[in-house]
Structures are given as structure tokens and as C-alpha cells.
Design a protein around this motif. Structure first.
Motif, PDB file in Angstrom:
ATOM      1  N   GLU A   8       0.817  -1.222   0.000  1.00 14.58           N
ATOM      2  CA  GLU A   8       0.000   0.000   0.000  1.00 14.58           C
ATOM      3  C   GLU A   8       0.850   1.271   0.000  1.00 14.58           C
ATOM      4  OE1 GLU A   8      -0.427  -2.573   1.936  1.00 14.58           O
ATOM      5  OE2 GLU A   8      -2.424  -3.337   1.461  1.00 14.58           O
ATOM      6  N   ASN A   9       2.101   1.180   0.434  1.00 13.06           N
ATOM      7  CA  ASN A   9       2.971   2.360   0.451  1.00 13.06           C
ATOM      8  C   ASN A   9       3.403   2.764  -0.948  1.00 13.06           C
ATOM      9  OD1 ASN A   9       2.884   2.130   3.150  1.00 13.06           O
ATOM     10  ND2 ASN A   9       5.099   2.132   3.481  1.00 13.06           N
ATOM     11  N   MET A  53       1.789   1.298  -4.136  1.00 11.84           N
ATOM     12  CA  MET A  53       0.934   0.995  -5.292  1.00 11.84           C
ATOM     13  C   MET A  53       0.267   2.214  -5.906  1.00 11.84           C
ATOM     14  SD  MET A  53      -1.706  -1.300  -3.117  1.00 11.84           S
ATOM     15  CE  MET A  53      -3.040  -1.529  -4.222  1.00 11.84           C
ATOM     16  N   ASP A  54       0.088   3.294  -5.142  1.00 19.27           N
ATOM     17  CA  ASP A  54      -0.544   4.500  -5.691  1.00 19.27           C
ATOM     18  C   ASP A  54       0.443   5.644  -5.817  1.00 19.27           C
ATOM     19  OD1 ASP A  54      -3.199   3.425  -5.732  1.00 19.27           O
ATOM     20  OD2 ASP A  54      -3.233   3.638  -3.547  1.00 19.27           O
ATOM     21  N   SER A  55       1.712   5.378  -5.545  1.00 15.21           N
ATOM     22  CA  SER A  55       2.661   6.477  -5.448  1.00 15.21           C
ATOM     23  C   SER A  55       3.082   7.008  -6.807  1.00 15.21           C
ATOM     24  CB  SER A  55       3.899   6.023  -4.672  1.00 15.21           C
ATOM     25  OG  SER A  55       4.863   7.053  -4.672  1.00 15.21           O
ATOM     26  N   GLY A  56       2.843   8.296  -7.023  1.00 10.97           N
ATOM     27  CA  GLY A  56       3.369   8.957  -8.212  1.00 10.97           C
ATOM     28  C   GLY A  56       4.646   9.697  -7.865  1.00 10.97           C
ATOM     29  N   GLY A  57       5.043   9.659  -6.591  1.00 10.04           N
ATOM     30  CA  GLY A  57       6.184  10.430  -6.112  1.00 10.04           C
ATOM     31  C   GLY A  57       7.371   9.574  -5.754  1.00 10.04           C
ATOM     32  N   ARG A  58       8.057   9.990  -4.710  1.00  7.76           N
ATOM     33  CA  ARG A  58       9.334   9.381  -4.360  1.00  7.76           C
ATOM     34  C   ARG A  58       9.230   7.899  -4.022  1.00  7.76           C
ATOM     35  NH1 ARG A  58      12.916   9.439   0.264  1.00  7.76           N
ATOM     36  NH2 ARG A  58      15.069   9.476  -0.478  1.00  7.76           N
ATOM     37  N   PRO A  59       8.238   7.471  -3.182  1.00  9.69           N
ATOM     38  CA  PRO A  59       8.194   6.039  -2.855  1.00  9.69           C
ATOM     39  C   PRO A  59       8.096   5.157  -4.103  1.00  9.69           C
ATOM     40  CG  PRO A  59       6.777   7.276  -1.360  1.00  9.69           C
ATOM     41  CD  PRO A  59       7.229   8.240  -2.418  1.00  9.69           C
ATOM     42  N   TRP A  73       9.152   5.803  -7.064  1.00  5.66           N
ATOM     43  CA  TRP A  73      10.438   5.813  -7.772  1.00  5.66           C
ATOM     44  C   TRP A  73      11.450   4.925  -7.043  1.00  5.66           C
ATOM     45  CZ3 TRP A  73      15.179   8.108  -6.110  1.00  5.66           C
ATOM     46  CH2 TRP A  73      16.180   8.143  -7.099  1.00  5.66           C
ATOM     47  N   ARG A  99      -4.343  -2.491  -8.912  1.00  3.42           N
ATOM     48  CA  ARG A  99      -3.124  -1.713  -8.630  1.00  3.42           C
ATOM     49  C   ARG A  99      -2.042  -2.602  -8.025  1.00  3.42           C
ATOM     50  NH1 ARG A  99      -4.936   4.433  -7.275  1.00  3.42           N
ATOM     51  NH2 ARG A  99      -6.140   4.604  -9.187  1.00  3.42           N
ATOM     52  N   VAL A 146       3.020   5.994   6.792  1.00  2.00           N
ATOM     53  CA  VAL A 146       2.793   7.348   6.296  1.00  2.00           C
ATOM     54  C   VAL A 146       4.150   7.990   6.054  1.00  2.00           C
ATOM     55  CG1 VAL A 146       1.820   9.585   6.863  1.00  2.00           C
ATOM     56  CG2 VAL A 146       0.656   7.498   7.606  1.00  2.00           C
ATOM     57  N   PRO A 147       4.405   8.447   4.838  1.00  2.12           N
ATOM     58  CA  PRO A 147       5.735   9.001   4.582  1.00  2.12           C
ATOM     59  C   PRO A 147       5.958  10.266   5.393  1.00  2.12           C
ATOM     60  CG  PRO A 147       4.295   9.453   2.736  1.00  2.12           C
ATOM     61  CD  PRO A 147       3.531   8.544   3.662  1.00  2.12           C
ATOM     62  N   ILE A 175       7.102  13.607   5.246  1.00  2.89           N
ATOM     63  CA  ILE A 175       7.373  14.492   4.107  1.00  2.89           C
ATOM     64  C   ILE A 175       8.229  15.684   4.515  1.00  2.89           C
ATOM     65  CG2 ILE A 175       5.204  13.845   3.007  1.00  2.89           C
ATOM     66  CD1 ILE A 175       4.270  16.735   3.737  1.00  2.89           C
ATOM     67  N   HIS A 221      11.426  16.509   2.995  1.00  2.43           N
ATOM     68  CA  HIS A 221      11.390  16.777   1.558  1.00  2.43           C
ATOM     69  C   HIS A 221      10.568  18.008   1.240  1.00  2.43           C
ATOM     70  CE1 HIS A 221      12.949  12.702   1.564  1.00  2.43           C
ATOM     71  NE2 HIS A 221      13.521  13.056   0.440  1.00  2.43           N
TER      72      HIS A 221
END
Ligand SMILES: [Fe+2]
Lengths: 273, 319
Positions: free
Chosen positions: B46-47, B49-55, B57, B90, B308-309, B311, B314
């Protein structure tokens, strides 16, 4: 007789977590076994305590500055009321805080700062939570990393806002407050002062860039039209300044700085989804 | 059932990955820059599968250098709500992208009526539940086009209408669907303590030929119960249980979970490498932590805040 179908057991247990005050002792005994050390109710209580603490901890992770502003105890109280009213409906925890700013807006919790008007305090909390949520969403949204960025040579016609972009208007300088909290340099209620912030992302770092009211209007028009020329036109009409004057300010003062701050991408480099 | 046999043979062919650690946000930079000599990583599905950001990548970078296994907490295989199709799709996409060696989740439910408790809730273990879970595992395996590996959760309560012991339940589920098992020896210890049963009896009935992976983790002793907190070293009793399980497991891939007060990467890695000593059957008591009930604890079972990242590292204020 207790209905012991799987469906019924699950509905019962979930209600026991989200509304622990409604649980009847006899029903717990009819459904759960006791162990050699604990009764069924005591065992259920382990789940009940963990349920709320676990999610409060997640909200705290997503709203660190709001928690600092409210104090841990008050923040956790708000979080509990919020979670009871609006339990998570998503498989991902990232969505947990989505409705938290709206919750503060709707419920208008009482102010806690004795030196300020209650509504001043609440408005600050709403704005701060809104900003924190925006930052959180932008951290993980699809962005432009891995693609080419525009330069000062990129013509205006090709400039569009980058996919990871957020525009905010606040009643308080929330972005300053947030970063002060992170740097541990003071966290009192900041003065009432309008602030406008653009958030961009580059190399997975978000930057919160303070902008002016007219900048905000221009960028709003950009969000709508994705055209520099049309946006300058809209702004000219809105603030009653000749477009040529704005055009000049744009070229001499703004354009290159915003390109360097990754406000824009070249529309020709956008990946076609 | 023919597809159960097919899935079972896929499970038998899954690789033995060695000793891995759970992938945690705190260690992303270290792993990417140092490329530590770790056998494999387990990532919480879950961390990423939806990440468009750093995780998103990061996991793709890590998957280029290490075998990755996806471990989920939201499939809710035992729930009576419909399976979330978006979630499954996903998960499948991510599993394909990172060439997940396998995909696992827990024998539990997380919510009904569209609510997610974000907890791994216990199931009444009886024939009705078994039939229900069997049907859903079949479906999930069909959609994911791969076996599902299910983990025994840590439990704190049991139902009056449970009449199948958990290892028997897992065996029957595995027989009917071909699915594999992730045996969490810490969860065995925690659940048995909380239920007043004997973890050695539990291990006795586990179908070890279906065990693909094992989990090790630390728990918190709260006096009258144990909490699965994943925030400290593995206790002596759990290492001992691991030693017994390992001897029967035919080389199951082994992974250390650590989610709260996460130590630096080297310390974490050292902790899982202790497993080597236990695999060889030696017991060096100086290596293991002696368990003490804690006076005051604020911990929760199945913590999720680590998911939960953070943030704040960053984010910067521009000019
Ligand atoms: Fe586990």
C-alpha cells in the motif's frame, strides 16, 4: 439468540471499535471467549484502544504542524472526534487526512489560545491543516521527474503549469509557520496576514514559494487556461492594469524566476497519459 | 480442484531468498547509496501501489538491485464486503512492475460497510469462514495470476463460534486453493500467549511444506497480554520458536519486521543475521533479548503510522 454469521460478527466487531460506548457486556460474552488472563471485554478493549491510537498516530504524522499548534492532547481529541465521525473508507492511509481540514471547518472547534478570538484560532487551524494536506498530497502525486524541464529559452506558448503544482490563499502565513515548526524556531499563533503560496515539486522535493495576490490571480488563470497570454489578459482585466505593462513585468521580473522554481513545464514534454 | 494443484506447484517453485528486512522509509537513502549486501526486501504494497512520487520511484530502483516481495495489509481477504477491484488491479500492476517474487497479505479482515479499520482483525475460525475465504482466495489468485501467500495474524481475542484451530484452518485453506503460507513466528508466540495456548502445539499442526516465508519481529509484554508492536529486538522465546520452525521449513525465506523506533540500517540487518545462529541450532543466549513486562506502554498492535511518509525532510520554503 446471537446472530453469529460472519457478516453479523464483523458488523458487530467493527461497531465495537468505532463506537465503543455502545457495546453491551452480555453481547461481548456471547461472542468472545475469555482467556486464562483476560475476559472477553478486556480482550476486545485491546482492539478498541489500538484502533483509535493507531489512527491518531497516522493523522499526527500527516499534520505535524497542526499538532504542534494545538498541542498533542487537543490534537488527539480532535482526531478522535474526526475519526468517530468520519471513519476511514479507503484502503490507503494516505487518504486518512483528506477530510480533516473540512472537518475543522464544519465543526469549528473552540479556540484554545486565551489571547486570541476563538474564530481567529480556528481559522488558523483550518488554513494550516489545508496547507499541510496540500503538501502531503503533492509529495506523492504524479510529477515531472525524469523528464526535461523548460529553460528561459522556452517560448511562452509552450509553458504550462507542472503536474505537481498547488496554489493556496490563506488568512495566515501558514507556510512560514510550518517550516518554523520543523526548524523548531517558534510556534505561537502568527499574526493575521493574508498569504499566497505556490507549491512546486522538483526531484521529489516540494518547495513552498510565497507569491503576491496578483501572482495568485495570474496562476489561477493559468490553472484554468494553461496559456500565459490568456492569463496575462485575464489579470489585466481583473486588476485594471494595461496588459502591456503586465507583459513587461512578466518578462523582466517573473518568468525566469518561476521557470527556475519549476512552476512550469514545456507542454511538449508532458507524457501523454 | 485442478487450479489449486497448479497454484500449489507454483508455490513449491518459489525461490528461497535467504534473510531479508522490511523496506522502511528511513532507510531509502542508505539503501540506494550504499547498496548494502542484503538478500532481499519486503515492501508494504500500500505504500507504493498509488505512489506517483518518491516512494514509487524508490521501489523501482530497489527492485533493480534486489529481489522484492510485496506484503499487503488491506486486501481484507476475510471481509464480507466485496473485494476492492481497484486495489487488486493496482496491486497486480505494482507486482508486475517490481517483479515481486510473491505477494502476501494476512488471514484477517480490515473492515465492513466500506469502512477500513486499518487493523488486521481476527476471524471466527469455522466452516462458514473457511468456505468464504477459500472462494475469495481462488478469485484473488485468478486476478493476480499468481499464488497468494497468507500470514497468520497476531490476535488478541477469539470467538465463541471458532471451532477450527488456526493452523488447521490455514492447512485446509492451502489444500483447497494451493495458496502458500507466511508463518510469522512472533505472531504465533503473541497469539498463543494471548489465547493461553501452547505455541509448540501450534507449530506441530502447521503444514510446513506450504510455508514460503517466515516473519520475525519484536513484541511488547504488557503483563496480561502481548502486543505485536514491531518496535524492538526479537525476544529469546521467539528466536527459540524460529529455530524449531526453521528446522522443518525447508529453507523458507526469512524476514525481520521492524516498524517503530526503527534502528539504523546496519543494526536492523545485524538483527536478522542472528537468524543464522539459530538456523544452525546453536543457542547463544548472549545474543538474545530477555523479555520483561513493561510498566507503562503507549504502543499499539499492528502499528501503521510508519506507513505514512515523513514528508518534512522533503519540503522547503522557497523565495
Ligand atoms: Fe508479520
Amino acid at each position: 439468540m446471537t446472530d453469529t454469521t460472519l457478516r453479523n460478527m464483523q458488523e458487530w466487531m467493527q461497531n465495537a471499535l468505532t463506537q465503543p460506548h455502545l457495546v453491551q457486556k452480555e453481547e461481548v460474552a456471547a461472542r468472545l471467549t475469555s482467556s486464562n488472563r483476560l475476559s472477553g471485554s478486556q480482550r476486545l478493549a485491546i482492539y478498541q484502544r489500538s484502533y483509535i491510537s493507531r489512527l491518531c498516530m497516522c493523522l499526527a504524522e500527516q499534520f505535524p504542524a497542526s499538532r504542534e499548534a494545538l498541542g498533542e492532547e487537543l490534537f488527539d481529541n480532535f482526531a478522535r472526534v474526526f475519526l468517530a465521525r468520519d471513519p476511514s473508507d479507503s484502503y490507503t492511509l494516505y487518504e486518512l487526512g483528506r477530510r480533516f481540514p473540512a472537518f475543522l471547518e464544519e465543526t469549528q472547534p473552540d479556540g484554545v489560545d486565551p489571547d486570541s478570538q476563538p474564530e481567529t484560532w480556528v481559522n488558523f487551524m483550518i488554513d494550516l491543516a489545508t496547507y499541510e494536506r496540500a503538501l502531503f498530497v503533492l509529495f506523492d502525486a504524479p510529477g515531472h521527474e525524469g523528464n526535461l524541464w523548460p529553460t528561459s529559452d522556452t517560448p511562452d506558448e509552450d509553458l504550462v503549469l507542472q503536474p505537481c503544482f498547488n496554489l493556496g490563499a490563506y488568512r495566515f502565513p501558514v507556510a512560514n509557520y510550518y517550516h518554523n515548526v520543523l526548524e523548531k524556531s517558534g510556534s505561537g499563533l502568527p499574526p493575521l496576514a493574508e498569504s499566497y503560496v505556490a507549491i512546486t515539486r522538483y526531484d521529489y522535493f516540494t518547495s513552498s514559494i510565497p507569491i503576491t495576490g496578483p501572482h495568485y490571480k495570474f496562476l489561477q488563470a493559468m490553472q484554468e487556461t494553461q496559456s500565459v497570454d490568456a492569463s496575462l489578459g485575464q489579470l489585466a482585466t481583473s486588476i485594471g492594469v494595461p496588459k502591456e505593462n503586465l507583459q513587461e513585468t512578466w518578462v523582466t521580473h517573473i518568468r525566469d524566476r518561476w521557470i527556475a522554481n519549476h512552476f512550469f513545464v514545456d507542454r511538449n514534454t508532458l507524457s501523454k497519459e | 480442484m485442478p487450479d489449486a494443484a497448479k497454484v500449489a506447484s507454483q508455490v513449491s517453485a518459489l525461490p528461497k531468498l535467504g534473510l531479508g528486512v522490511g523496506l522502511r522509509n528511513e532507510h531509502f537513502n542508505h539503501i540506494l547509496s550504499e547498496k548494502p549486501d542484503v538478500d532481499w526486501f519486503e515492501a508494504i504494497s500500500e505504500n507504493f501501489m498509488d505512489s506517483g512520487g518518491r516512494p514509487g520511484w524508490i521501489i523501482r530502483q530497489i527492485a533493480e538491485h534486489y529481489p522484492v516481495v510485496l506484503h499487503g495489509v488491506s486486501m481484507s481477504i476475510g471481509s464480507t464486503d466485496p473485494i476492492n477491484e481497484t486495489y487488486l488491479q493496482r496491486l497486480k500492476t505494482l507486482a508486475d512492475d517490481v517483479q515481486a517474487r510473491w505477494v502476501s497479505d494476512h488471514l484477517c479482515w480490515t473492515g465492513v460497510q466500506s469502512v477500513n479499520s486499518h487493523d488486521l482483525l481476527p476471524l471466527p475460525l469455522n466452516q462458514e469462514t473457511l468456505d468464504h475465504v477459500i472462494a475469495r482466495v481462488h478469485y484473488v489468485q485468478e486476478v493476480l495470476k499468481r499464488p497468494l501467500i497468507l500470514e497468520n495474524p497476531s490476535t488478541y481475542a477469539s470467538f465463541q463460534n471458532s471451532d477450527i484451530p488456526e493452523p488447521e484452518f490455514l492447512r485446509a485453506l492451502s489444500d483447497a486453493t494451493g495458496s502458500g503460507l507466511l508463518l510469522d513466528v512472533n505472531n504465533v508466540y503473541v497469539s498463543c500467549f494471548n489465547d493461553g495456548s501452547n505455541p509448540l502445539d501450534y507449530l506441530e499442526s502447521i503444514p510446513f511444506d506450504r510455508v514460503v516465508q517466515m516473519h520475525l519481529a519484536g513484541h511488547t509484554h504488557c503483563g496480561s497480554y502481548l502486543l505485536d508492536t514491531h518496535d524492538q529486538p526479537v525476544t529469546r522465546a521467539v528466536w527459540e520458536l524460529f529455530r524449531l520452525a526453521w528446522q522443518r521449513s525447508n529453507g523458507a525465506s526469512t524476514l525481520l519486521e521492524w516498524d517503530g523506533d526503527v534502528p539504523d540500517f546496519q543494526s536492523l540487518h545485524q538483527e536478522v543475521l542472528k537468524a543464522r545462529d539459530f538456523m544452525q541450532g546453536e543457542l547463544d543466549t548472549t545474543l538474545v533479548t530477555q523479555e520483561q513486562p513493561v510498566q507503562k506502554h503507549t504502543n499499539v498492535s499492528n502499528p501503521v503510522d510508519f506507513m505514512v511518509p515523513t514528508i518534512r525532510n522533503h519540503s522547503r520554503l522557497g523565495t
